[in-house]
Structure formats: C-alpha cells, structure tokens
Write a protein that holds these residues in place. Sequence first.
Motif, mmCIF file in Angstrom:
data_model
loop_
_atom_site.group_PDB
_atom_site.id
_atom_site.type_symbol
_atom_site.label_atom_id
_atom_site.label_comp_id
_atom_site.label_asym_id
_atom_site.label_seq_id
_atom_site.Cartn_x
_atom_site.Cartn_y
_atom_site.Cartn_z
ATOM 1 N N GLU A 88 0.817 -1.214 0.000
ATOM 2 C CA GLU A 88 0.000 0.000 0.000
ATOM 3 C C GLU A 88 0.848 1.261 0.000
ATOM 4 O O GLU A 88 0.580 2.197 -0.755
ATOM 5 C CB GLU A 88 -0.950 0.001 1.211
ATOM 6 C CG GLU A 88 -2.059 -1.015 1.126
ATOM 7 C CD GLU A 88 -1.613 -2.449 1.433
ATOM 8 O OE1 GLU A 88 -2.330 -3.373 1.039
ATOM 9 O OE2 GLU A 88 -0.526 -2.640 2.043
ATOM 10 N N GLU A 89 1.874 1.315 0.838
ATOM 11 C CA GLU A 89 2.678 2.538 0.906
ATOM 12 C C GLU A 89 3.411 2.810 -0.401
ATOM 13 O O GLU A 89 3.659 3.953 -0.746
ATOM 14 C CB GLU A 89 3.660 2.500 2.075
ATOM 15 C CG GLU A 89 4.826 1.551 1.890
ATOM 16 C CD GLU A 89 5.742 1.490 3.087
ATOM 17 O OE1 GLU A 89 6.896 1.921 2.951
ATOM 18 O OE2 GLU A 89 5.309 1.028 4.148
ATOM 19 N N LYS A 90 3.736 1.761 -1.141
ATOM 20 C CA LYS A 90 4.453 1.937 -2.396
ATOM 21 C C LYS A 90 3.509 2.231 -3.562
ATOM 22 O O LYS A 90 3.900 2.915 -4.501
ATOM 23 C CB LYS A 90 5.276 0.692 -2.733
ATOM 24 C CG LYS A 90 6.471 0.503 -1.829
ATOM 25 C CD LYS A 90 7.238 -0.732 -2.252
ATOM 26 C CE LYS A 90 8.487 -0.892 -1.433
ATOM 27 N NZ LYS A 90 9.231 -2.094 -1.840
ATOM 28 N N GLU A 92 -0.048 3.150 -3.321
ATOM 29 C CA GLU A 92 -1.240 3.955 -3.047
ATOM 30 C C GLU A 92 -1.420 5.126 -4.005
ATOM 31 O O GLU A 92 -2.494 5.346 -4.540
ATOM 32 C CB GLU A 92 -1.146 4.465 -1.615
ATOM 33 C CG GLU A 92 -2.349 5.214 -1.127
ATOM 34 C CD GLU A 92 -2.178 5.606 0.320
ATOM 35 O OE1 GLU A 92 -2.412 6.772 0.612
ATOM 36 O OE2 GLU A 92 -1.791 4.743 1.132
ATOM 37 N N LYS A 93 -0.379 5.868 -4.277
ATOM 38 C CA LYS A 93 -0.523 7.060 -5.101
ATOM 39 C C LYS A 93 -0.778 6.745 -6.574
ATOM 40 O O LYS A 93 -1.151 7.618 -7.339
ATOM 41 C CB LYS A 93 0.700 7.966 -4.962
ATOM 42 C CG LYS A 93 1.983 7.414 -5.525
ATOM 43 C CD LYS A 93 3.120 8.392 -5.285
ATOM 44 C CE LYS A 93 4.442 7.836 -5.774
ATOM 45 N NZ LYS A 93 5.544 8.737 -5.484
ATOM 46 N N TYR A 94 -0.593 5.484 -6.980
ATOM 47 C CA TYR A 94 -0.821 5.096 -8.372
ATOM 48 C C TYR A 94 -2.189 4.483 -8.608
ATOM 49 O O TYR A 94 -2.538 4.147 -9.729
ATOM 50 C CB TYR A 94 0.254 4.118 -8.827
ATOM 51 C CG TYR A 94 1.638 4.705 -8.705
ATOM 52 C CD1 TYR A 94 2.050 5.740 -9.548
ATOM 53 C CD2 TYR A 94 2.518 4.257 -7.733
ATOM 54 C CE1 TYR A 94 3.310 6.304 -9.417
ATOM 55 C CE2 TYR A 94 3.790 4.807 -7.611
ATOM 56 C CZ TYR A 94 4.168 5.833 -8.444
ATOM 57 O OH TYR A 94 5.413 6.384 -8.322
ATOM 58 N N ARG A 95 -2.949 4.317 -7.565
ATOM 59 C CA ARG A 95 -4.265 3.668 -7.702
ATOM 60 C C ARG A 95 -5.378 4.663 -7.580
ATOM 61 O O ARG A 95 -5.348 5.664 -7.042
ATOM 62 C CB ARG A 95 -4.415 2.570 -6.658
ATOM 63 C CG ARG A 95 -3.416 1.474 -6.945
ATOM 64 C CD ARG A 95 -3.635 0.303 -6.088
ATOM 65 N NE ARG A 95 -2.663 -0.704 -6.521
ATOM 66 C CZ ARG A 95 -2.491 -1.825 -5.927
ATOM 67 N NH1 ARG A 95 -3.192 -2.129 -4.881
ATOM 68 N NH2 ARG A 95 -1.614 -2.694 -6.367
#
Length: 95
Positions: A88-90, A92-95
């Motif tokens: 998630e931390e890796k 998250e910003k792409y989803r």
Amino acid sequence: MANAHVSLQILPMVEQDRLYRVVDRVIEYIRASGVRYVVGPMETTMEGELDELLEIVKEAHRICEQEGAWRVAAVIKTDYVPEGVSFEEKLEKYR
C-alpha cells in the motif's frame, strides 16, 4: 507488519512449450504459501518476512528442477525495511 518485498523473475530452461506451465507451478506454490503477492508481466513480488520469502525463492528453483529444467536462472530483487514495508505505501498514489 512485513519487513520485506522480494521480487522473483524465474527463468527455467525447459522446452518453449512448457515454459509457462513451469512458471505457473511456481506461482501456484507462492499462492499456497500464504504470503501476499502480486503477479506482474515480468516478475512476481511477494511481501513478508525476509527469511520466509528467501525460502520461497529457493523452493521455486527446486520446483523448476522437478519440472525438468536443466538450468534455472532468476532475477531477484529485495527491499528490506526493519520497521516494516507494505504494498500500500508503495502503490497507493498510483491507484
């Protein structure tokens, strides 16, 4: 929280028409192991404890050998964070 991500691109040297079948066996083993994983077009990334993930990598090589591979090459990438790491931390910003 898991402390590592390990990406595995397994390259069993088998007849071309058997290649995907052998890779599928490795992915099935990863699934059955219970670790979190994501299959990509070039590699599978797993999330868990580093020692457990490295054991899975070793078993992936054995599976290829059992399937008749006369040689097994692999590309292995690791990301170890003692405090923990997550998909998630890796992602998250792409989803």
